[in-house]
Design a protein around this motif. Structure first.
Motif, PDB file in Angstrom:
ATOM      1  N   GLU A  79     -11.017 -47.564  31.539  1.00  0.00           N
ATOM      2  CA  GLU A  79     -11.322 -48.832  32.102  1.00  0.00           C
ATOM      3  C   GLU A  79     -12.369 -49.507  31.586  1.00  0.00           C
ATOM      4  O   GLU A  79     -12.724 -50.876  31.489  1.00  0.00           O
ATOM      5  CB  GLU A  79     -11.599 -49.098  33.629  1.00  0.00           C
ATOM      6  CG  GLU A  79     -10.302 -48.194  34.475  1.00  0.00           C
ATOM      7  CD  GLU A  79     -10.871 -48.179  35.876  1.00  0.00           C
ATOM      8  OE1 GLU A  79     -12.033 -48.570  36.133  1.00  0.00           O
ATOM      9  OE2 GLU A  79     -10.015 -47.419  36.466  1.00  0.00           O
ATOM     10  N   ASP A 193      -4.121 -57.711  43.774  1.00  0.00           N
ATOM     11  CA  ASP A 193      -3.884 -56.948  42.579  1.00  0.00           C
ATOM     12  C   ASP A 193      -4.260 -55.603  42.899  1.00  0.00           C
ATOM     13  O   ASP A 193      -5.526 -55.132  42.650  1.00  0.00           O
ATOM     14  CB  ASP A 193      -4.418 -57.415  41.153  1.00  0.00           C
ATOM     15  CG  ASP A 193      -3.776 -56.981  39.913  1.00  0.00           C
ATOM     16  OD1 ASP A 193      -2.957 -56.218  40.182  1.00  0.00           O
ATOM     17  OD2 ASP A 193      -4.529 -57.554  38.946  1.00  0.00           O
ATOM     18  N   ILE A 195      -4.890 -51.588  41.663  1.00  0.00           N
ATOM     19  CA  ILE A 195      -4.889 -50.843  40.392  1.00  0.00           C
ATOM     20  C   ILE A 195      -5.094 -49.262  41.060  1.00  0.00           C
ATOM     21  O   ILE A 195      -5.542 -48.969  42.001  1.00  0.00           O
ATOM     22  CB  ILE A 195      -6.199 -51.463  39.724  1.00  0.00           C
ATOM     23  CG1 ILE A 195      -7.406 -51.357  40.291  1.00  0.00           C
ATOM     24  CG2 ILE A 195      -5.841 -52.832  38.989  1.00  0.00           C
ATOM     25  CD1 ILE A 195      -8.500 -51.557  39.471  1.00  0.00           C
ATOM     26  N   LYS A 197      -7.708 -46.172  40.249  1.00  0.00           N
ATOM     27  CA  LYS A 197      -8.799 -45.773  39.664  1.00  0.00           C
ATOM     28  C   LYS A 197      -9.144 -44.401  39.419  1.00  0.00           C
ATOM     29  O   LYS A 197      -8.276 -43.526  40.553  1.00  0.00           O
ATOM     30  CB  LYS A 197     -10.167 -46.403  40.413  1.00  0.00           C
ATOM     31  CG  LYS A 197      -9.959 -47.881  40.295  1.00  0.00           C
ATOM     32  CD  LYS A 197     -10.884 -48.657  40.918  1.00  0.00           C
ATOM     33  CE  LYS A 197     -12.353 -48.568  40.038  1.00  0.00           C
ATOM     34  NZ  LYS A 197     -12.454 -49.412  38.904  1.00  0.00           N
ATOM     35  N   LYS A 213      -6.292 -45.636  44.958  1.00  0.00           N
ATOM     36  CA  LYS A 213      -5.931 -47.069  45.030  1.00  0.00           C
ATOM     37  C   LYS A 213      -7.107 -47.831  45.310  1.00  0.00           C
ATOM     38  O   LYS A 213      -7.833 -47.613  46.001  1.00  0.00           O
ATOM     39  CB  LYS A 213      -4.747 -47.302  45.830  1.00  0.00           C
ATOM     40  CG  LYS A 213      -3.512 -46.569  45.475  1.00  0.00           C
ATOM     41  CD  LYS A 213      -2.802 -47.090  44.282  1.00  0.00           C
ATOM     42  CE  LYS A 213      -1.450 -46.293  43.878  1.00  0.00           C
ATOM     43  NZ  LYS A 213      -0.922 -46.342  42.739  1.00  0.00           N
ATOM     44  N   GLU A 216      -8.184 -54.949  42.161  1.00  0.00           N
ATOM     45  CA  GLU A 216      -8.902 -55.511  41.032  1.00  0.00           C
ATOM     46  C   GLU A 216      -9.717 -56.711  41.648  1.00  0.00           C
ATOM     47  O   GLU A 216      -9.313 -57.577  42.054  1.00  0.00           O
ATOM     48  CB  GLU A 216      -7.695 -56.226  40.167  1.00  0.00           C
ATOM     49  CG  GLU A 216      -8.345 -56.658  38.758  1.00  0.00           C
ATOM     50  CD  GLU A 216      -8.901 -55.732  37.929  1.00  0.00           C
ATOM     51  OE1 GLU A 216     -10.405 -55.453  37.809  1.00  0.00           O
ATOM     52  OE2 GLU A 216      -8.096 -54.794  37.237  1.00  0.00           O
TER      53      GLU A 216
END
Length: 272
Positions: A79, A193, A195, A197, A213, A216
């Protein structure tokens, strides 16, 4: 002579900062989440230590001071953008990254005041490897307890407890892009949104790479959001030292941000 000294009409001291905080509306017994830009205050005799002491003087031990102590570098190197690292490094970085520890992991990118605050006697810190908070005062244990790994700034985070408790946001020279409370609204809007991690953690005595989870986040919208918030609400505003500062309720800010973000997303959708 430094530019900071040249721009400061008189030394900022523990007493003068305390007086400015009281004038702004900070009261004994208040719970506040604080964001600071130390240089914006002017030349402060004692720097971050003086600012923290003045905050403690203002709310006293009957109140609570909270600061974000995020460690966003404890994350998946895939990331990273500022700066990125070569892809061939990623696996080794994941395998060797130090595990977050609330006692000694520094908050490298949060500024001087939060990092010094982290080291003060009586400070406690929450458990999240990337999105922790520190706190001092009466309700510190309650506010920091049980922060969830997933949805780290959402309904099972210190932000929700601050919202429910009638806490205030204090911006000391910091912009609205630093207003962490706005993130709580991101979990309450229609557009999200999601993403994945990751961070190293210890489970059952073993070091593992744990995925979770998260949203964003859209911090890039917060300055515009904050500008509209100021226009439409009667916030307490004034100078603390040389710094333009604001004091306002967490609930008022989050509720407005939820409305603003939903409206922003609808307008964006209609324009496509």
């Amino acid at each position: 002579m430094s530019q900071l000294v040249e721009k400061t009409p008189s030394p900022r001291t523990r007493k003068s900062i305390y007086n400015d905080l009281k004038e702004l509306g900070v009261k004994k017994g208040m719970t506040i989440i604080v964001h600071t830009s130390l240089s914006s205050l002017g030349w402060v005799n004692g720097g971050a230590v003086t600012v923290i002491q003045a905050l403690m003087d203002a709310v006293t031990e009957e109140g609570t001071i909270v600061m974000p102590s995020q460690t966003v570098e404890i994350s998946d190197p895939a990331e990273w953008e500022n700066p990125p690292v070569p892809e061939e490094w990623w696996e080794e970085i994941r395998e060797t990254m130090p595990v977050y520890h609330p006692d000694y992991t520094p908050a490298n990118f949060m500024g001087k005041v939060p990092e010094v605050f982290r080291t003060f006697p009586g400070i406690e810190r929450s458990s999240h490897p990337s999105y922790s908070f520190t706190a001092w005062g009466k309700d510190k244990k309650h506010i920091l307890a049980d922060q969830s790994l997933e949805w780290s700034l959402g309904e099972e985070s210190p932000l929700r407890k601050l919202y429910d408790q009638g806490a205030h946001v204090l911006l000391l020279g910091a912009g609205f892009d630093s207003c962490t409370a706005f993130h709580l609204a991101e979990y309450r809007v229609e557009y999200q949104d999601v993403i994945t991690k990751g961070a190293p953690m210890i489970e059952d005595g073993e070091r593992i790479w744990k995925e979770y989870k998260e949203l964003e986040f859209r911090d890039e919208l917060f300055e515009d959001l904050g500008a509209d918030f100021v226009k439409t609400h009667s916030l307490s505003a004034g100078n603390v030292g040389s710094a333009k500062s604001y004091l306002f309720e967490v609930k008022e800010a989050v509720d407005y941000a939820e409305m603003w973000l939903n409206l922003y997303d609808r307008r964006k959708s209609e324009s496509l």
